[in-house]
Structures are given as structure tokens and as C-alpha cells.
Design an enzyme around this catalytic site. Structure first.
Site, PDB file in Angstrom:
ATOM      1  N   THR A  65       2.742  25.331   1.201  1.00 35.06           N
ATOM      2  CA  THR A  65       2.955  23.890   1.058  1.00 35.06           C
ATOM      3  C   THR A  65       2.056  23.054   1.965  1.00 35.06           C
ATOM      4  O   THR A  65       1.911  21.855   1.744  1.00 35.06           O
ATOM      5  CB  THR A  65       4.425  23.527   1.362  1.00 35.06           C
ATOM      6  OG1 THR A  65       4.760  23.946   2.689  1.00 35.06           O
ATOM      7  CG2 THR A  65       5.357  24.173   0.364  1.00 35.06           C
ATOM      8  N   ASP A  66       1.432  23.670   2.975  1.00 35.31           N
ATOM      9  CA  ASP A  66       0.592  22.887   3.889  1.00 35.31           C
ATOM     10  C   ASP A  66      -0.494  22.105   3.156  1.00 35.31           C
ATOM     11  O   ASP A  66      -0.864  21.005   3.575  1.00 35.31           O
ATOM     12  CB  ASP A  66      -0.078  23.803   4.919  1.00 35.31           C
ATOM     13  CG  ASP A  66       0.885  24.287   5.983  1.00 35.31           C
ATOM     14  OD1 ASP A  66       2.034  23.810   6.010  1.00 35.31           O
ATOM     15  OD2 ASP A  66       0.484  25.155   6.793  1.00 35.31           O
ATOM     16  N   THR A 113       4.224  30.294   2.186  1.00 33.49           N
ATOM     17  CA  THR A 113       5.565  30.583   2.692  1.00 33.49           C
ATOM     18  C   THR A 113       6.441  31.256   1.649  1.00 33.49           C
ATOM     19  O   THR A 113       7.262  32.118   1.970  1.00 33.49           O
ATOM     20  CB  THR A 113       6.224  29.284   3.184  1.00 33.49           C
ATOM     21  OG1 THR A 113       5.468  28.755   4.275  1.00 33.49           O
ATOM     22  CG2 THR A 113       7.648  29.522   3.646  1.00 33.49           C
TER      23      THR A 113
END
Length: 334
Positions: free
Chosen positions: A88-89, A13
Site C-alpha cells: 500500500t505504500d 503487506t
């Protein structure tokens, strides 16, 4: 003179902007990220490597093994620390794997962003600056891989993504941040000693491990199917402190004859018990049948640890001992 810091960008992201279609996608390189934060130059002499441009969910264990090798190579050339930028997943998984595999004691910091680069209140620049500050801090030496977002510093062993949207998404359930970045400096409140890195396996693709979460009323049919699907190990996220329905007990007995089975928990914090409950399907019953106690790490991390150990050629009691050594908490020093 600013310290030399390595920055490896993989995408996520933090690198995403609007494309021709709907939604945001990875478009920015590591060099683009650095140019957007002029304050970085006052804190570090950065060498930037754009490893990939992937969402976090598309990273593979093979990618992480390669990144660990690159980190050891560069840290051995005199870099004071390193920052890995990604989506960040899967930050908690990346940090855990790097904590296991990187041999150097120099800081390795994983960061990213919860908001895209063009979003109002984008958190990427601040996270990147804080990560570089921590990577160059002498107090972070020997702490293993760290996750830095929202000015908080988390240990790879315990960090979890706890919200899908908030900049404060990363927490350490059952524990707390090891420190924070305040006024441009690392304030360390506790330390978590790390063990020496594992030997990097040469081929992790040959060690698939299934991760199963058991809800109320599950009939267990997936357990019997795993060997036929080619899995070489399994992690079962049981209820509570490590409990399965009584009807699972014989299924676990059959499965441990074919592959190592780790008994984890679906609960967000706390270890799997080993010596409290004695009913059929309890942790004592399942461990007696050959299941490996999951220790104090989450199921996703247990899955990655088991994959690495199997890929390294460990079996039987040697595998159980290596798993126990890496999964049980070492205690936090304050």
C-alpha cells in the site's frame, strides 16, 4: 459462468508473514493469496501471475511500465478485467501510472492490505475479493485504473494514502469514492472519464525527475544543484495554491532554462492556481517565468507524469500541452 480475471501479484503487506528474524516480510505468492479466499472461485476464473515479491516501496517505474504492457497483452486476449496486488505504500502511484499507460478500457484494479496476512483482522482477503468483484463489473469498464480497499472504490487520479495504519487509509481528498462494494456487488455513485493511454516509453531510466517540497524558511539551494546531479526535470511542491518565497523566483527562472519545472502544491487537495496572485514568487509570477502549472494532481503523480513525458521524447510546448491535458481534472459525472 465466472468471468476471466487476471491477477498480478507483486508483493506487499498482503503477502507478508513472520520470518526467522523480527518483523514481517513478503513470503506468499499470488497463488497462496487466492487459495486463502475460496469465495474468489465463485466470482471469477482467475489466472494468477506472481510478478515479484517486493515491498511497495521497492517497485520501480520500469516495473510499472512492464506491468502495463502485460495488462494490455492479457486484456487483449479476452480477460474481462485485472487486479494488481501490491504494497500500500505506493498504490496511489501505481494506479496513476497504470491509468496513464494501459490502453485497454477494461477494468484495472489495484489493491493490497494494511495488515499482514497473519495479523488479527487481516484485511487482505476482503480487499482481494472486492477488487476481483470490481474488476469483473461491467459498470467499471472505461473508468481507467481504480484502487479498491476497505470496500471503497477510488479513482487513480485522486486517491491518496492518508493514514499509516488504518484499514480505511485510502481516501480521495477533495472528492469521494466513486463507489463501494456492498453485498458482493459494485455500487457506483459517480464516474470519472479517462483519456486514451499514453504511449509506453521504452526507457524511463533516462528521465530522472526531482521532487522538492518547500517548507517555511527554505533557502532554495537544492534548485541550483539539480542540473549538476543529472536531473532532467523537477516538480516543486509549493505552499498554498502554488507559492514560493520571493527569493525563489530567480532560482526558478534559472532552472526552467535547463529543464521543465512543474509547479505543484504540498496541499492535499485542490489545484494549483494560475491567475489570482501576482506577488514575486506567486503562481502568476512563476508561470510567467516558465514554470508549468501542476494542475489538480499530487506532487508524486506530477513527478511520474513528467518522467513519462520526458521519456517519450516530448520537450517545450508539446510537453507543456501534454502535461496540462493529463493533469487537469475532467470532472466527475454522477
Amino acid at each position: 459462468m465466472p468471468q476471466r480475471i487476471l491477477l498480478i501479484s507483486t508483493g506487499g503487506t498482503i503477502t507478508m508473514t513472520a520470518a526467522a528474524g523480527a518483523g514481517i516480510v513478503p513470503t506468499l505468492t499470488g497463488e497462496d493469496l487466492v487459495r486463502a479466499v475460496p469465495e474468489l472461485a465463485r466470482n471469477a476464473d482467475l489466472e494468477v501471475v506472481t510478478y515479484s515479491s517486493k515491498p511497495g516501496a521497492s517497485l520501480t517505474l520500469e516495473d510499472l511500465v512492464a506491468i502495463a504492457a502485460l495488462l494490455d497483452q492479457k486484456l487483449g486476449e479476452g480477460f474481462a478485467g485485472a487486479v494488481v496486488v501490491q504494497g500500500t505504500d505506493t498504490i496511489e502511484e501505481t494506479a496513476f501510472v497504470l491509468d496513464l499507460l494501459v490502453q485497454s478500457d477494461r477494468p484495472v484494479v489495484v489493491t493490497g492490505a494494511m495488515r499482514g496476512a497473519a495479523a488479527p483482522g487481516a484485511d487482505g482477503p476482503a480487499n482481494l475479493l472486492s477488487a476481483v468483484i470490481v474488476a469483473g463489473a461491467s459498470a467499471a469498464v472505461g473508468l481507467g485504473a481504480l484502487v479498491v480497499l476497505n470496500d471503497e472504490v477510488h479513482a487513480a487520479r485522486y486517491v491518496r494514502k492518508s493514514h499509516t495504519a488504518l484499514p480505511s487509509a485510502f481516501t480521495s481528498p477533495g472528492f469521494a469514492p466513486l463507489g463501494r462494494v456492498i453485498e458482493g456487488r459494485l455500487h457506483l455513485y459517480a464516474t470519472l472519464p479517462r483519456q486514451a493511454g499514453l504511449q509506453r516509453p521504452t526507457d524511463v531510466s533516462a528521465a530522472p525527475v526531482a521532487l522538492l517540497r518547500i517548507p517555511l524558511g527554505d533557502d532554495g539551494r537544492l534548485l541550483g544543484a539539480l542540473p549538476g546531479l543529472g536531473y532532467r526535470g523537477a516538480v516543486i511542491e509549493a505552499t498554498g495554491a502554488g507559492h514560493l518565497p520571493a527569493r525563489f523566483a530567480e532560482l526558478v527562472s534559472g532552472l526552467v532554462e535547463k529543464m521543465p519545472v512543474v509547479l505543484s502544491t504540498r496541499v492535499s487537495s485542490g489545484p494549483v492556481f494560475t491567475a489570482t496572485y501576482g506577488f514575486p514568487g506567486s503562481e502568476m509570477d512563476l508561470i510567467a517565468r516558465g514554470a508549468i502549472p501542476g494542475g489538480g494532481i499530487a506532487g508524486m503523480k506530477a513527478c511520474l507524469l513528467l518522467r513519462l513525458l520526458i521519456a517519450s521524447g516530448l520537450t517545450g510546448e508539446a510537453l507543456k500541452a501534454a502535461y496540462a491535458q493529463r493533469s487537469n481534472g475532467l470532472g466527475i459525472s454522477v
